[in-house]
Enzyme design. Sequence first.
Site, mmCIF file in Angstrom:
data_model
loop_
_atom_site.group_PDB
_atom_site.id
_atom_site.type_symbol
_atom_site.label_atom_id
_atom_site.label_comp_id
_atom_site.label_asym_id
_atom_site.label_seq_id
_atom_site.Cartn_x
_atom_site.Cartn_y
_atom_site.Cartn_z
ATOM 1 C CD GLU A 21 2.207 -5.797 8.283
ATOM 2 O OE1 GLU A 21 2.473 -7.017 8.204
ATOM 3 O OE2 GLU A 21 2.866 -4.904 7.717
ATOM 4 C CG HIS A 46 -0.139 0.008 2.527
ATOM 5 N ND1 HIS A 46 0.417 1.161 3.063
ATOM 6 C CD2 HIS A 46 0.189 -0.986 3.381
ATOM 7 C CE1 HIS A 46 1.047 0.876 4.185
ATOM 8 N NE2 HIS A 46 0.929 -0.432 4.400
#
Length: 217
Positions: A89, A14
Amino acid sequence: MPTHHQTRICFVRHGETDWNVQKRMQGHTDIPLNAHGVMQAERLAKALLRTGHRFDCIYSSDLERAFHTAKTIAQPHSMEITAHPDLRERHVGKLQGLLLADAPQLEPELWQRHLVRDLDFDLGGGESIVQFHDRMKRMLDHLLMKHTGEQILAVSHGGALDMIYRIVTQQALDAERVAVVPNTSLNWIAHDGNTWSIERWGDTSHLTDSVLDNIEI
């Protein structure tokens, strides 16, 4: 394009967030892109268009910073994004929200076990390295099974892509981190029907090249 039996995945990290800049541990905390991160995502989308990359499907972590990045890439192609929590994550437990600079003082014992990569330790309510490994492996197997022979784009996170790198290169889980994963980098892996291999890793050439796009000549 991939041959009929080759499956390729382009993993993207990202764009930048304020917590990235502050070096604050995000984990599952849902932090949006900052202005620079939005620009990185736009540059990446332009670069992928310019180089003519075609994707059969787009996956993303369901956290905002990844999903916003994926949306920016998908838009010019009018493609749907499949959000998948397995692309998140690592959940870093009690370390979430802490600055890297403060963590050793605030959670000394926890931080020590984090540093030595204690494989079964869950960081106080988070995920252990082994659990995290199993989740990313499951995601990889899922993509391969569902999209054999296709070209896939998947937007994820720095720690998650480090884990993908370890799985593909069979690097020990307790070994020191070697994979560098900058924001909006392209990380290509391929499966030839037998095994995964790294094609290109940590590619950020689009972030420098496309600076020229803004110059009026």
